[in-house]
Design a protein around this motif. Structure first.
Motif, PDB file in Angstrom:
ATOM      1  N   TYR A  54       0.821  -1.382   0.024  1.00 25.70           N
ATOM      2  CA  TYR A  54      -0.015   0.143  -0.284  1.00 25.70           C
ATOM      3  C   TYR A  54       0.881   1.092   0.152  1.00 25.70           C
ATOM      4  O   TYR A  54       0.063   2.381   0.087  1.00 25.70           O
ATOM      5  CB  TYR A  54      -0.801   0.063   1.260  1.00 25.70           C
ATOM      6  CG  TYR A  54      -2.067  -0.813   1.251  1.00 25.70           C
ATOM      7  CD1 TYR A  54      -2.659  -1.399   0.218  1.00 25.70           C
ATOM      8  CD2 TYR A  54      -2.596  -1.204   2.264  1.00 25.70           C
ATOM      9  CE1 TYR A  54      -3.418  -2.385   0.218  1.00 25.70           C
ATOM     10  CE2 TYR A  54      -3.667  -2.013   2.574  1.00 25.70           C
ATOM     11  CZ  TYR A  54      -4.228  -2.583   1.395  1.00 25.70           C
ATOM     12  OH  TYR A  54      -5.316  -3.460   1.646  1.00 25.70           O
ATOM     13  N   CYS A 115      -3.673   2.157  12.692  1.00 22.24           N
ATOM     14  CA  CYS A 115      -4.508   1.018  11.998  1.00 22.24           C
ATOM     15  C   CYS A 115      -5.939   0.931  12.800  1.00 22.24           C
ATOM     16  O   CYS A 115      -5.802   0.576  14.097  1.00 22.24           O
ATOM     17  CB  CYS A 115      -3.813  -0.139  11.985  1.00 22.24           C
ATOM     18  SG  CYS A 115      -5.174  -1.545  10.997  1.00 22.24           S
ATOM     19  N   SER A 116      -7.169   0.997  12.106  1.00 25.39           N
ATOM     20  CA  SER A 116      -8.257   1.268  12.866  1.00 25.39           C
ATOM     21  C   SER A 116      -8.463  -0.311  13.381  1.00 25.39           C
ATOM     22  O   SER A 116      -9.448  -0.470  14.343  1.00 25.39           O
ATOM     23  CB  SER A 116      -9.559   1.618  11.992  1.00 25.39           C
ATOM     24  OG  SER A 116      -9.629   0.735  11.013  1.00 25.39           O
ATOM     25  N   LEU A 117      -8.101  -1.238  12.644  1.00 26.99           N
ATOM     26  CA  LEU A 117      -8.444  -2.712  13.292  1.00 26.99           C
ATOM     27  C   LEU A 117      -7.593  -3.013  14.468  1.00 26.99           C
ATOM     28  O   LEU A 117      -7.911  -3.257  15.565  1.00 26.99           O
ATOM     29  CB  LEU A 117      -7.983  -3.682  12.160  1.00 26.99           C
ATOM     30  CG  LEU A 117      -9.018  -4.013  11.264  1.00 26.99           C
ATOM     31  CD1 LEU A 117      -8.313  -4.960  10.026  1.00 26.99           C
ATOM     32  CD2 LEU A 117     -10.417  -4.534  11.884  1.00 26.99           C
ATOM     33  N   ASN A 143      -3.243  -7.647  12.184  1.00 21.57           N
ATOM     34  CA  ASN A 143      -3.505  -6.225  12.328  1.00 21.57           C
ATOM     35  C   ASN A 143      -3.956  -5.992  13.759  1.00 21.57           C
ATOM     36  O   ASN A 143      -4.978  -5.457  14.076  1.00 21.57           O
ATOM     37  CB  ASN A 143      -4.614  -5.700  11.483  1.00 21.57           C
ATOM     38  CG  ASN A 143      -4.173  -5.819   9.978  1.00 21.57           C
ATOM     39  OD1 ASN A 143      -3.592  -6.667   9.512  1.00 21.57           O
ATOM     40  ND2 ASN A 143      -4.801  -4.944   9.195  1.00 21.57           N
ATOM     41  N   CYS A 220     -11.806  -2.318   9.318  1.00 16.57           N
ATOM     42  CA  CYS A 220     -11.077  -1.465   8.620  1.00 16.57           C
ATOM     43  C   CYS A 220     -11.914  -0.228   8.193  1.00 16.57           C
ATOM     44  O   CYS A 220     -12.475  -0.500   7.228  1.00 16.57           O
ATOM     45  CB  CYS A 220     -10.224  -2.332   7.501  1.00 16.57           C
ATOM     46  SG  CYS A 220      -9.563  -1.033   6.291  1.00 16.57           S
ATOM     47  N   GLU A 248     -10.786  -7.971   3.913  1.00 13.35           N
ATOM     48  CA  GLU A 248     -11.476  -6.988   4.842  1.00 13.35           C
ATOM     49  C   GLU A 248     -12.668  -6.350   4.679  1.00 13.35           C
ATOM     50  O   GLU A 248     -13.255  -5.544   5.254  1.00 13.35           O
ATOM     51  CB  GLU A 248     -10.237  -6.027   5.317  1.00 13.35           C
ATOM     52  CG  GLU A 248      -9.050  -6.472   6.051  1.00 13.35           C
ATOM     53  CD  GLU A 248      -8.022  -5.482   6.194  1.00 13.35           C
ATOM     54  OE1 GLU A 248      -8.139  -4.380   5.671  1.00 13.35           O
ATOM     55  OE2 GLU A 248      -6.966  -6.096   6.652  1.00 13.35           O
ATOM     56  N   CYS A 307      -5.679   4.781   2.452  1.00 17.42           N
ATOM     57  CA  CYS A 307      -5.462   4.514   4.194  1.00 17.42           C
ATOM     58  C   CYS A 307      -4.697   5.788   4.648  1.00 17.42           C
ATOM     59  O   CYS A 307      -3.527   5.816   4.487  1.00 17.42           O
ATOM     60  CB  CYS A 307      -4.924   3.022   4.139  1.00 17.42           C
ATOM     61  SG  CYS A 307      -4.482   2.958   6.198  1.00 17.42           S
ATOM     62  N   HIS A 309      -3.400   5.969   7.798  1.00 15.67           N
ATOM     63  CA  HIS A 309      -1.966   5.632   8.172  1.00 15.67           C
ATOM     64  C   HIS A 309      -0.999   5.225   7.258  1.00 15.67           C
ATOM     65  O   HIS A 309       0.386   5.499   7.691  1.00 15.67           O
ATOM     66  CB  HIS A 309      -2.396   4.309   9.083  1.00 15.67           C
ATOM     67  CG  HIS A 309      -3.832   4.762   9.865  1.00 15.67           C
ATOM     68  ND1 HIS A 309      -3.932   5.463  10.992  1.00 15.67           N
ATOM     69  CD2 HIS A 309      -5.013   4.241   9.408  1.00 15.67           C
ATOM     70  CE1 HIS A 309      -5.190   5.537  11.315  1.00 15.67           C
ATOM     71  NE2 HIS A 309      -5.750   4.740  10.392  1.00 15.67           N
TER      72      HIS A 309
HETATM   73 FE1  SF4 Z   1      -5.538  -0.754   8.993  1.00 12.70          FE
HETATM   74 FE2  SF4 Z   1      -5.025   0.775   6.848  1.00 12.70          FE
HETATM   75 FE3  SF4 Z   1      -4.978  -1.580   6.459  1.00 12.70          FE
HETATM   76 FE4  SF4 Z   1      -7.320  -0.523   6.951  1.00 12.70          FE
HETATM   77  S1  SF4 Z   1      -6.160  -0.386   5.130  1.00 12.70           S
HETATM   78  S2  SF4 Z   1      -6.425  -2.731   8.071  1.00 12.70           S
HETATM   79  S3  SF4 Z   1      -6.794   0.900   8.592  1.00 12.70           S
HETATM   80  S4  SF4 Z   1      -3.559  -0.444   7.975  1.00 12.70           S
END
Ligand code: SF4
Ligand code: 13P
Length: 350
Positions: A54, A115-117, A143, A220, A248, A307, A309
């Motif tokens: 990502y 990370c929201s998770l 996560n 997520c 997810e 994302c 983050h």
């Molecule tokens: Fe976490 Fe970002 Fe991955 Fe979603 S996309 S699971 S918020 S790291």
């Protein structure tokens, strides 16, 4: 392993060819300069840079020695003898690298990369679930933070979740913290799903049925935003589009997508197939990274969900991480030792 000995001019031309449509010439020159400096310092310090799929395209294409999904990068962290390990990903990934490499320095370029998770569950929540369901094995998605992993029996990633669950040979399994991943894995492994949440009292007959998965209410913040209508709308305009969704995403999405898998599995799927168009329901930089590495494939750019983050990790921050030895990720020995067992059990399952 990707070689990172390009000169400034070679880096600039490489980026211009692949990302010329995304950045101005000026930006490309700045990014090329930063990438060359990161690579110079990385080689000078004997560091290894791990880059999640990502990452922003200019970073992703130039500085990681290894690119990959959470599982691949965890495996690379376990194998490397380089020091420091610079993790271009989010905090739970860097923590996992530290758990399996206690003697090495692990650097995360920005401490804002959460990370929201991972934030959806605490170690106390896991202890409470264990009390509610005594003797039931606990699987945690990678996560999560180290103290949560320390309370669990085994980790998993999106690439091996079903395999890890099956490896337990248990009738009832607790699977944390991603509700949608749990629902997707429950369907794949033929289980009845129950979703627990903070402060919800035990339901007496929760586990009276056979083959149960007890999930948690984490989501997520990126993948929960995709809706089935998104796929329907795109299919109306592009009837031969192939839709790929990360697990997810909700089961309503994964069931109507053509393929669902980890970020690495999605990249491989695109590599090995020849569809007229692809639609990726995941973090948007990954589409740009695939387009840059597989220019013969047509990726639809319809949903730009990124994302926040992952976006915290930039070439500037990566350079500062190497220059200033920051931000050092530390996990106490007590937590590390317990969390390590859960990570190593996952690596043994593969
Ligand atoms: Fe976490 Fe970002 Fe991955 Fe979603 S996309 S699971 S918020 S790291
Ligand atoms: P992968 O393990 O599939 O790379 O996923 C990590 C992640 O955070 C997805 O949002």
């Amino acid at each position: 392993m990707i070689m990172s000995t390009r000169t400034y001019q070679e880096t600039y031309e490489f980026l211009k060819e692949r990302l010329g449509h995304l950045y101005s010439d000026e930006e490309l020159r700045v990014k090329a300069q930063l990438a060359v400096e990161v690579n110079r310092l990385k080689n000078e310090r004997g560091a290894v840079v791990l880059g999640h799929n990502y990452m922003d395209p200019a970073l992703f294409l130039t500085v990681p020695d290894y690119q990959g999904d959470s599982f691949e990068l965890c495996r690379r962290a376990a194998e490397t003898d380089r020091d420091p390990i610079v993790f271009c990903g989010v905090k739970f990934m860097a923590e996992t690298a530290k758990i399996i490499n206690p003697e090495r320095t692990v650097l995360l370029p920005s401490l804002e990369a959460g990370c929201s998770l991972a934030e959806s569950i605490t170690a106390a929540d896991v202890r409470e679930l264990r009390k509610r369901y005594p003797g039931v094995p606990v699987v945690t998605y990678i996560n999560t933070y180290a103290d949560v992993k320390a309370e669990c029996d085994i980790c998993c990633t999106s690439g091996n979740a079903a395999r890890v669950v099956e490896s337990l040979n248990a009738d009832t399994v607790i699977f944390l913290p991603d509700e949608y991943l749990a629902r997707n894995v429950a369907r794949e492994t033929g289980r009845h799903i129950i979703v627990a949440a903070k402060g919800i009292p035990p339901r007496k007959n929760d586990t009276d049925v056979e083959r149960v998965m007890i999930g948690w209410s984490g989501r997520c913040e990126v993948h929960e935003r995709f809706m089935p209508e998104d796929i329907e709308n795109v299919r109306r305009r592009y009837p031969d589009v192939v839709v790929l969704a990360h697990p997810e995403c909700s089961p309503e999405i994964t069931q109507i997508a053509n393929f669902s898998g980890s970020t690495k599995a999605m990249i491989e799927y695109v590599r090995q197939t020849q569809a007229p168009h692809y639609l990726l329901l995941t973090e948007c930089s990954m589409g740009e990274n695939i387009a840059a590495q597989q220019p013969d494939k047509h990726l639809l750019r319809i949903y730009e969900l990124s994302c926040p983050h992952m976006r915290e990790i930039t070439l500037e921050q990566t350079l500062a991480a190497l220059r200033e030895n920051r931000h050092i990720i530390d996990v106490t020995k007590e937590i590390r030792d317990r969390a390590r067992q859960a990570v190593e059990r996952m690596l043994a399952v593969g």
